[in-house]
Scaffold this motif. Structure first.
Motif, PDB file in Angstrom:
ATOM      1  N   TYR A 136       0.761  -1.234   0.016  1.00  0.00           N
ATOM      2  CA  TYR A 136      -0.178  -0.154   0.114  1.00  0.00           C
ATOM      3  C   TYR A 136       0.898   1.194   0.080  1.00  0.00           C
ATOM      4  O   TYR A 136       1.816   1.315   0.659  1.00  0.00           O
ATOM      5  CB  TYR A 136      -1.087   0.090   1.316  1.00  0.00           C
ATOM      6  CG  TYR A 136      -1.955   1.185   1.196  1.00  0.00           C
ATOM      7  CD1 TYR A 136      -2.701   1.280   0.426  1.00  0.00           C
ATOM      8  CD2 TYR A 136      -1.738   2.033   2.171  1.00  0.00           C
ATOM      9  CE1 TYR A 136      -3.651   2.305   0.149  1.00  0.00           C
ATOM     10  CE2 TYR A 136      -2.620   3.395   2.455  1.00  0.00           C
ATOM     11  CZ  TYR A 136      -3.748   3.349   1.266  1.00  0.00           C
ATOM     12  OH  TYR A 136      -4.569   4.506   1.135  1.00  0.00           O
ATOM     13  N   ASP A 137       0.460   2.321  -0.560  1.00  0.00           N
ATOM     14  CA  ASP A 137       1.457   3.448  -1.079  1.00  0.00           C
ATOM     15  C   ASP A 137       2.029   4.288  -0.082  1.00  0.00           C
ATOM     16  O   ASP A 137       2.967   5.128  -0.057  1.00  0.00           O
ATOM     17  CB  ASP A 137       0.886   4.153  -2.218  1.00  0.00           C
ATOM     18  CG  ASP A 137      -0.151   4.934  -2.154  1.00  0.00           C
ATOM     19  OD1 ASP A 137      -1.012   4.687  -0.891  1.00  0.00           O
ATOM     20  OD2 ASP A 137      -0.645   5.903  -2.965  1.00  0.00           O
ATOM     21  N   SER A 138       1.084   4.216   1.007  1.00  0.00           N
ATOM     22  CA  SER A 138       1.590   4.937   2.287  1.00  0.00           C
ATOM     23  C   SER A 138       2.754   4.622   3.119  1.00  0.00           C
ATOM     24  O   SER A 138       3.590   5.330   3.609  1.00  0.00           O
ATOM     25  CB  SER A 138       0.316   5.379   3.122  1.00  0.00           C
ATOM     26  OG  SER A 138       0.213   4.516   4.144  1.00  0.00           O
ATOM     27  N   TYR A 139       2.826   3.311   3.055  1.00  0.00           N
ATOM     28  CA  TYR A 139       4.055   2.686   4.030  1.00  0.00           C
ATOM     29  C   TYR A 139       5.164   3.300   3.681  1.00  0.00           C
ATOM     30  O   TYR A 139       5.933   3.341   4.733  1.00  0.00           O
ATOM     31  CB  TYR A 139       3.919   1.267   3.801  1.00  0.00           C
ATOM     32  CG  TYR A 139       2.672   0.398   3.913  1.00  0.00           C
ATOM     33  CD1 TYR A 139       1.606   1.048   4.768  1.00  0.00           C
ATOM     34  CD2 TYR A 139       2.504  -0.833   3.641  1.00  0.00           C
ATOM     35  CE1 TYR A 139       0.192   0.269   4.948  1.00  0.00           C
ATOM     36  CE2 TYR A 139       1.174  -1.667   3.850  1.00  0.00           C
ATOM     37  CZ  TYR A 139       0.240  -0.991   4.471  1.00  0.00           C
ATOM     38  OH  TYR A 139      -0.893  -1.578   4.678  1.00  0.00           O
ATOM     39  N   ALA A 140       5.672   3.067   2.588  1.00  0.00           N
ATOM     40  CA  ALA A 140       7.295   3.305   2.318  1.00  0.00           C
ATOM     41  C   ALA A 140       7.510   4.849   2.742  1.00  0.00           C
ATOM     42  O   ALA A 140       8.501   5.084   3.342  1.00  0.00           O
ATOM     43  CB  ALA A 140       7.798   3.049   0.846  1.00  0.00           C
ATOM     44  N   PRO A 141       6.669   6.032   2.352  1.00  0.00           N
ATOM     45  CA  PRO A 141       7.100   7.237   2.613  1.00  0.00           C
ATOM     46  C   PRO A 141       7.036   7.263   4.222  1.00  0.00           C
ATOM     47  O   PRO A 141       7.862   8.174   4.685  1.00  0.00           O
ATOM     48  CB  PRO A 141       5.929   7.984   1.810  1.00  0.00           C
ATOM     49  CG  PRO A 141       5.423   7.055   0.771  1.00  0.00           C
ATOM     50  CD  PRO A 141       5.868   5.724   1.340  1.00  0.00           C
ATOM     51  N   VAL A 167       2.336   0.137  -9.808  1.00  0.00           N
ATOM     52  CA  VAL A 167       2.587   1.361  -8.967  1.00  0.00           C
ATOM     53  C   VAL A 167       2.999   0.994  -7.534  1.00  0.00           C
ATOM     54  O   VAL A 167       3.612   1.851  -6.769  1.00  0.00           O
ATOM     55  CB  VAL A 167       1.737   2.520  -8.908  1.00  0.00           C
ATOM     56  CG1 VAL A 167       1.423   2.956 -10.296  1.00  0.00           C
ATOM     57  CG2 VAL A 167       0.456   2.234  -8.202  1.00  0.00           C
ATOM     58  N   PHE A 168       2.557  -0.052  -7.066  1.00  0.00           N
ATOM     59  CA  PHE A 168       2.620  -0.575  -5.710  1.00  0.00           C
ATOM     60  C   PHE A 168       4.164  -1.571  -5.622  1.00  0.00           C
ATOM     61  O   PHE A 168       4.334  -2.119  -4.620  1.00  0.00           O
ATOM     62  CB  PHE A 168       1.599  -1.604  -5.206  1.00  0.00           C
ATOM     63  CG  PHE A 168       0.345  -0.893  -5.209  1.00  0.00           C
ATOM     64  CD1 PHE A 168      -0.020   0.450  -4.172  1.00  0.00           C
ATOM     65  CD2 PHE A 168      -0.688  -0.781  -5.977  1.00  0.00           C
ATOM     66  CE1 PHE A 168      -1.449   1.083  -4.284  1.00  0.00           C
ATOM     67  CE2 PHE A 168      -1.861  -0.152  -6.159  1.00  0.00           C
ATOM     68  CZ  PHE A 168      -2.216   0.761  -5.126  1.00  0.00           C
ATOM     69  N   TYR A 169       4.702  -1.293  -6.657  1.00  0.00           N
ATOM     70  CA  TYR A 169       6.073  -1.948  -6.619  1.00  0.00           C
ATOM     71  C   TYR A 169       7.264  -1.204  -6.896  1.00  0.00           C
ATOM     72  O   TYR A 169       6.681  -0.166  -7.445  1.00  0.00           O
ATOM     73  CB  TYR A 169       6.173  -3.201  -7.605  1.00  0.00           C
ATOM     74  CG  TYR A 169       5.333  -4.331  -7.764  1.00  0.00           C
ATOM     75  CD1 TYR A 169       6.058  -5.517  -7.188  1.00  0.00           C
ATOM     76  CD2 TYR A 169       3.934  -4.290  -7.784  1.00  0.00           C
ATOM     77  CE1 TYR A 169       4.930  -6.748  -7.021  1.00  0.00           C
ATOM     78  CE2 TYR A 169       3.108  -5.335  -8.054  1.00  0.00           C
ATOM     79  CZ  TYR A 169       3.678  -6.592  -7.364  1.00  0.00           C
ATOM     80  OH  TYR A 169       2.899  -7.708  -7.378  1.00  0.00           O
ATOM     81  N   ARG A 170       8.419  -1.291  -6.534  1.00  0.00           N
ATOM     82  CA  ARG A 170       9.516  -0.354  -6.734  1.00  0.00           C
ATOM     83  C   ARG A 170       9.798  -0.339  -8.320  1.00  0.00           C
ATOM     84  O   ARG A 170      10.032   0.510  -8.912  1.00  0.00           O
ATOM     85  CB  ARG A 170      10.703  -0.785  -6.103  1.00  0.00           C
ATOM     86  CG  ARG A 170      10.729  -0.309  -4.714  1.00  0.00           C
ATOM     87  CD  ARG A 170      11.624  -1.226  -3.789  1.00  0.00           C
ATOM     88  NE  ARG A 170      11.341  -2.327  -4.025  1.00  0.00           N
ATOM     89  CZ  ARG A 170      12.238  -3.492  -3.697  1.00  0.00           C
ATOM     90  NH1 ARG A 170      13.425  -3.103  -2.920  1.00  0.00           N
ATOM     91  NH2 ARG A 170      11.816  -4.689  -3.754  1.00  0.00           N
ATOM     92  N   GLU A 171       9.748  -1.821  -8.838  1.00  0.00           N
ATOM     93  CA  GLU A 171      10.011  -2.194 -10.184  1.00  0.00           C
ATOM     94  C   GLU A 171       8.777  -2.783 -11.029  1.00  0.00           C
ATOM     95  O   GLU A 171       8.404  -3.595 -10.163  1.00  0.00           O
ATOM     96  CB  GLU A 171      11.465  -2.999 -10.404  1.00  0.00           C
ATOM     97  CG  GLU A 171      12.751  -2.478 -10.004  1.00  0.00           C
ATOM     98  CD  GLU A 171      13.245  -1.326 -10.910  1.00  0.00           C
ATOM     99  OE1 GLU A 171      12.724  -1.041 -12.100  1.00  0.00           O
ATOM    100  OE2 GLU A 171      13.810  -0.305 -10.377  1.00  0.00           O
TER     101      GLU A 171
END
Ligand code: PMP
Ligand code: GLN
Length: 385
Positions: free
Chosen positions: A125-130, A353-357
């Motif tokens: 989910y896109d909020s985790y890494a930031p 978009v939920f992956y780095r690559e």
């Protein structure tokens, strides 16, 4: 218009605008059926609105207690105990928050120091890494397998290092619509035994598990619960994503650290809505019937796309259905999602978009938290593609 002319050394140099905002905006621009960002296109129960109106008029419009109003914390404790058999003290172990995104961020901010590693499952989910990076932590990724989106436990074991501070898990899982089994949680428990690693369990879709399966909350596993922040969202459960209300439960020692940050991050969540939610939670059917409600929508959508060239992946929970499109195009999912919105009038979320690559497999995510009319129109378009 004033401009800043100094140097900005961004703390999040690679972060742009979230895909949910990008795709919803594009959907509006092209008047497309919006099955991208996850939110219902129907309203919440009128009883809940009546309760909010009642409490807005009850003179409760100043700051509520920092951890949340006691009646709501008690209602949450009762629910968690009834469903998962875990007992949390409303006074010290439950905090009401302005949405799950905030709860995840605050748990990370409270626990993660520069140099710490935080394990995330990819897709994430896109909020985790930031949230991890802005606090100086380093995300370490473990791939979910394809097409089952299951956890690769040997890979998880390998990802753990002396610097691992936290693991963020998410079941039912967004964007993959997979769910953890009890065995998965036993594996996690065994893996973490004897370490100081804490868990953030993102369980915002706890009430949306399909086909008769039970949600495996970390609260069901006492040793895991001892090291876990469990985050849930009223937005998903009561069809009110715009209210930004949720809660966190955690053992007292962890919650104490969480509240140190919470009190200076937001201090409190909206008061009158808390009273309304507390009263509304007495109606257990509202959350107990949710899985069936969404399962019918999943099945309706799947029935209506029969005959299309999109190929469904299993949706075991959440309100998302992933579709493969190998038979349609070899475009990247990010390109196809934009093209389908512009040319066909249907918006989805590209899962890469939920992956780095971008991974080799190509998948679009469709939200079925929609009226049957919306789902039928969306499916009709998909059958033409
Ligand atoms: N985690 C996951 C997996 C989600 O899908 C969402 C919903 N958008 C959130 C967290 C955030 O929930 P909230 O809107 O309560 O912040
Ligand atoms: N969680 C929602 C989704 O996955 C969107 C939340 C948001 O827009 N930040 O679509």
């Amino acid at each position: 218009m004033p401009h800043y002319h100094g140097k900005i050394d961004s703390k999040l140099p690679h972060v742009g605008t979230t895909i949910f905002t990008v795709m919803s905006r594009l959907a509006v621009e092209h008047d497309a059926i919006n099955l991208s960002q996850g939110f219902p296109d129907f309203d919440c129960a009128p009883e809940l609105l009546e309760l909010v109106t009642k409490y807005l008029g009850a003179g409760l419009n100043q700051y509520p207690p920092m951890a949340g109003v006691p009646v709501l914390r008690e209602a949450i404790a009762e629910k968690v105990e009834a469903l998962y058999g875990a007992s949390y003290d409303p006074e010290h172990e439950i905090t009401v928050i302005p949405g799950a995104t905030y709860g995840i961020y605050t748990a990370v901010a409270a626990m993660v120091r520069p140099g710490d590693e935080v394990i995330l499952c990819e897709p994430a989910y896109d909020s985790y890494a930031p949230s991890v990076e802005v606090n100086g932590g380093t995300p370490v990724y473990v791939q979910l397998t394809f097409p089952d989106y299951a956890i690769d436990w040997p890979a998880m074991q390998q990802a753990i290092s002396p610097r691992t501070r936290m693991i963020i898990i998410n079941t039912p899982n967004n964007p993959t619509a997979s769910v953890f089994s009890a065995e998965d949680l036993r594996m996690l428990d065994a893996l973490l035994a004897g370490t100081n690693i804490v868990v953030v369990a993102d369980e915002v879709y706890e009430h949306i598990v399909f086909d008769g399966h039970a949600h495996q909350s970390v609260a069901r596993f006492p040793r895991l619960a001892e090291r876990s922040f469990i985050v849930s969202s009223f937005g998903k459960t009561y069809h009110v994503t715009g209210w930004k209300m949720g809660y966190v439960v955690a053992p007292r020692e962890l919650m104490n650290e969480f509240r140190k940050v919470h009190q200076f991050n937001v201090f409190v969540a909206n008061g009158p809505i808390q009273y309304a939610l507390a009263e509304y939670m007495k109606n257990k059917d509202a959350y107990l019937a949710l899985a069936q409600f969404y399962q019918r929508k999943r099945d309706f959508f799947l029935e209506r796309i029969k005959g299309s060239r999109f190929k469904p992946l299993p949706s075991r929970g959440t309100f998302f259905q992933n579709l493969r499109y190998d038979a349609i195009s070899d475009e990247r999912d990010t390109d196809l999602a934009v093209r389908l919105t512009r040319e066909y009038g249907i918006a989805s979320i590209p899962v890469s978009v939920f992956y780095r690559e971008p991974p080799a497999h190509r998948v679009l995510r469709f939200c079925f938290a929609k009226s049957e009319a919306t789902l039928a129109s969306g499916a009709e378009i998909l059958r033409r593609i």
